[in-house]
Design an enzyme around this catalytic site. Sequence first.
Site, mmCIF file in Angstrom:
data_model
loop_
_atom_site.group_PDB
_atom_site.id
_atom_site.type_symbol
_atom_site.label_atom_id
_atom_site.label_comp_id
_atom_site.label_asym_id
_atom_site.label_seq_id
_atom_site.Cartn_x
_atom_site.Cartn_y
_atom_site.Cartn_z
ATOM 1 N N GLY A 137 0.788 -1.231 0.000
ATOM 2 C CA GLY A 137 0.000 0.000 0.000
ATOM 3 C C GLY A 137 0.818 1.279 0.000
ATOM 4 C CB SER A 138 4.263 2.259 -0.976
ATOM 5 O OG SER A 138 4.384 1.784 -2.289
ATOM 6 C CG ASN A 139 1.450 3.205 -5.824
ATOM 7 O OD1 ASN A 139 1.784 4.232 -6.400
ATOM 8 N ND2 ASN A 139 2.050 2.043 -6.031
ATOM 9 C CE LYS A 188 -10.429 -11.243 -6.473
ATOM 10 N NZ LYS A 188 -10.602 -12.510 -7.197
ATOM 11 C CG ASN A 205 -4.144 -1.270 -12.642
ATOM 12 O OD1 ASN A 205 -3.966 -1.445 -11.430
ATOM 13 N ND2 ASN A 205 -3.509 -1.998 -13.543
ATOM 14 C CG HIS A 242 1.644 -2.313 -15.683
ATOM 15 N ND1 HIS A 242 1.335 -3.593 -15.262
ATOM 16 C CD2 HIS A 242 2.694 -2.429 -16.520
ATOM 17 C CE1 HIS A 242 2.177 -4.446 -15.829
ATOM 18 N NE2 HIS A 242 3.002 -3.777 -16.593
ATOM 19 C CG ASP A 302 -1.505 -4.642 -17.384
ATOM 20 O OD1 ASP A 302 -2.014 -4.114 -16.385
ATOM 21 O OD2 ASP A 302 -0.721 -5.609 -17.344
ATOM 22 C CD GLU A 331 4.472 1.781 -9.201
ATOM 23 O OE1 GLU A 331 3.520 1.580 -8.442
ATOM 24 O OE2 GLU A 331 5.248 0.876 -9.555
HETATM 25 C C1 GRF Z 1 3.230 -1.312 -7.597
HETATM 26 O O1 GRF Z 1 4.475 -1.535 -8.183
HETATM 27 C C2 GRF Z 1 2.174 -1.275 -8.666
HETATM 28 O O2 GRF Z 1 2.618 -0.753 -9.876
HETATM 29 C C3 GRF Z 1 1.851 -2.719 -8.839
HETATM 30 O O3 GRF Z 1 1.931 -3.259 -7.532
HETATM 31 C C4 GRF Z 1 2.807 -2.473 -6.733
HETATM 32 C C5 GRF Z 1 2.054 -2.048 -5.522
HETATM 33 O O4 GRF Z 1 2.851 -1.499 -4.536
HETATM 34 N N1 GRF Z 1 0.606 -2.873 -9.533
HETATM 35 P P1 GRF Z 1 2.201 -0.883 -3.235
HETATM 36 O O5 GRF Z 1 1.285 -1.932 -2.612
HETATM 37 O O6 GRF Z 1 1.417 0.340 -3.632
HETATM 38 O O7 GRF Z 1 3.348 -0.554 -2.345
#
Ligand code: GRF
Length: 201
Positions: A12-14, A92, A108, A110, A151, A180
């Site tokens: 969950g860093s994003n 998923k 999404n 990627h 994708d 990201e």
């Molecule tokens: C990221 O690299 C994203 O591009 C991919 O999964 C990873 C998720 O990282 N789909 P996080 O859970 O947000 O740290």
Amino acid sequence: MNKLAVLISGGGSNLQSIIDSTKTGILKDIAEVAVVISSNPDAFGLQRAKNENIKNFSLDYKNMQREEYDRRIFNILKNCKIDLICMAGYMKKLSDIIVNEYKKKILNIHPALLPKFGGKGMYGHFVHEAVVKAKEQKSGATVHFADENYDTGEIIIQGYVDVGENDTPEIVAEKVLKIEHKIYPEAIKKVIEYNKNKLII
Ligand code: GRF
């Protein structure tokens, strides 16, 4: 205020970068993370949601048909009056019930420059290994609209990183993750502004 649902399966860093940008960054006063849904009960991202007092659900899909699983997610999205769905490391595919209802409202991310290095099986470290093997000089991340395939949806934003001659897949992964965190909030802002202008026109 636009209500976001963030779908996760892992660290969950994003998710964190999206939350931070709603609090003090480019999404401030524009969007809020209203709910976090995880397909993995052990995902650290769930803890991040709890730390921020964000409503969160862990839906374990074992012993559940995909339709039934996505129907539950659909109900959560409706109950929370969600405007945009952000898949951030969600492992998923979403089924028609969600994709049809939220056309152009599902994003999404990627970890590569699509259309290269995408598709089934291209996730996580497999992507960065393929990039290094192909001796690419650039990689990056793509935020795109999600559809019923992997994708393939329309690209919203891409961020680039240089791949050094001696970079390992781990190093590339690190560089890409950093980009990201920058482009996901930007992509969300872009989509929100686009939708707003569409309404005015
Ligand atoms: C990221 O690299 C994203 O591009 C991919 O999964 C990873 C998720 O990282 N789909 P996080 O859970 O947000 O740290």
